[in-house]
Design an enzyme around this catalytic site. Structure first.
Site, PDB file in Angstrom:
ATOM      1  N   ASP A  72      10.529  23.736  40.815  1.00 33.44           N
ATOM      2  CA  ASP A  72       9.421  23.453  39.912  1.00 33.44           C
ATOM      3  C   ASP A  72       9.852  23.605  38.460  1.00 33.44           C
ATOM      4  O   ASP A  72      10.719  24.422  38.138  1.00 33.44           O
ATOM      5  CB  ASP A  72       8.269  24.414  40.216  1.00 33.44           C
ATOM      6  CG  ASP A  72       6.955  23.955  39.603  1.00 33.44           C
ATOM      7  OD1 ASP A  72       6.826  22.758  39.286  1.00 33.44           O
ATOM      8  OD2 ASP A  72       6.059  24.795  39.437  1.00 33.44           O
ATOM      9  N   ASN A 109       1.853  15.133  45.522  1.00 29.37           N
ATOM     10  CA  ASN A 109       2.449  14.561  44.316  1.00 29.37           C
ATOM     11  C   ASN A 109       2.064  13.108  44.078  1.00 29.37           C
ATOM     12  O   ASN A 109       2.284  12.567  42.982  1.00 29.37           O
ATOM     13  CB  ASN A 109       3.976  14.675  44.354  1.00 29.37           C
ATOM     14  CG  ASN A 109       4.482  16.080  44.135  1.00 29.37           C
ATOM     15  OD1 ASN A 109       5.583  16.435  44.552  1.00 29.37           O
ATOM     16  ND2 ASN A 109       3.685  16.913  43.461  1.00 29.37           N
TER      17      ASN A 109
END
Length: 239
Positions: free
Chosen positions: A17, A65
């Site tokens: 991330d 996503n």
């Protein structure tokens, strides 16, 4: 199982991330950060043998996503295709066995073909086992596994009375992998984001502030070595 100090994690899973924030901090578009993050993957994969890490699973793209902008999603899909083309030979030369997990039908055909080719190319490799999660979500994986299990029950291949904790894992995407010992998330976020929900029931977690493009071999090594000093009790009490 009694408590014991671990010699080190056999299987490490990483939620990579912070690519977008890394890029924005430099005044660049988010995709610039994703490219930087992809380059970082090679360094971490190459570090695994010296650290005793036999299995590395990385979270490339989640089922959630798809909610990102169309341009970012398209850029990521292009990045995945170029990553496979660029890294295939290096992965083979490094004896890395590559697998993909996730809902493949949701990905475009060209990318699926490249995934299949890379898996076939590296299937006989005996070094690091690299698993890449694409279009992956832990809940989605469990739902798909349950559907497969239910079909076997309906077909008479499995007795409902025989279904237990040891049964479902055989239907998961990760059925050939050991459960992760250590899960790392970069960028300062302290959540698991629907990643390996079933498999990580007894994993140790490390949430670190470092953004993924800045995650170095040395940081990785420190986390692996820190894991080795932890006592693993698995619900038992040390006596």
């Amino acid at each position: 199982m009694t408590g014991t100090e671990s010699p080190g994690p056999r299987h490490v899973a990483i939620i990579m991330d912070g690519n977008g924030r890394w890029a924005q901090a430099r005044g660049r578009p988010r995709l610039f950060g994703h490219h930087a993050g992809a380059r970082r993957v090679r360094e971490i994969v190459e570090a695994c043998p010296d650290l005793g890490v036999q299995y590395l699973t990385i979270f490339g793209f989640s089922t959630e996503n798809w909610k990102r902008t169309q341009s970012e999603v398209a850029g990521l899909m292009g990045l995945f295709r170029s990553y496979i083309r660029r890294e295939a030979r290096a992965l083979l030369d490094k004896n890395v066995c590559v697998r993909f997990i996730g809902d493949r039908p949701g990905l475009d055909g060209k990318l699926r073909d490249l995934m299949d080719e890379l898996e076939a190319m590296t299937a006989e490799c005996t070094g690091t086992n690299l698993t890449i999660a694409l279009n992956y979500g832990g809940r989605d994986e469990v739902a798909r596994a349950t559907q497969r299990l239910a079909r076997d029950v309906a077909a008479g291949k499995l007795d409902p009375e025989d279904v237990g904790e040891e049964t479902l894992p055989r239907y998961l995407d990760t059925y050939v992998l050991p459960d992760p010992d250590l899960v790392i998330r970069t960028s300062g976020e302290a959540r698991i984001s629907n990643f390996l929900l079933w498999q990580s029931a007894y994993a140790e977690y490390e949430f670190i502030d470092t953004l993924w493009p800045d995650f170095t071999r040395d940081i990785f090594a420190n986390l692996v070595h820190s894991y080795g000093g932890r006592e693993r009790r698995y619900g038992a009490v040390k006596v």
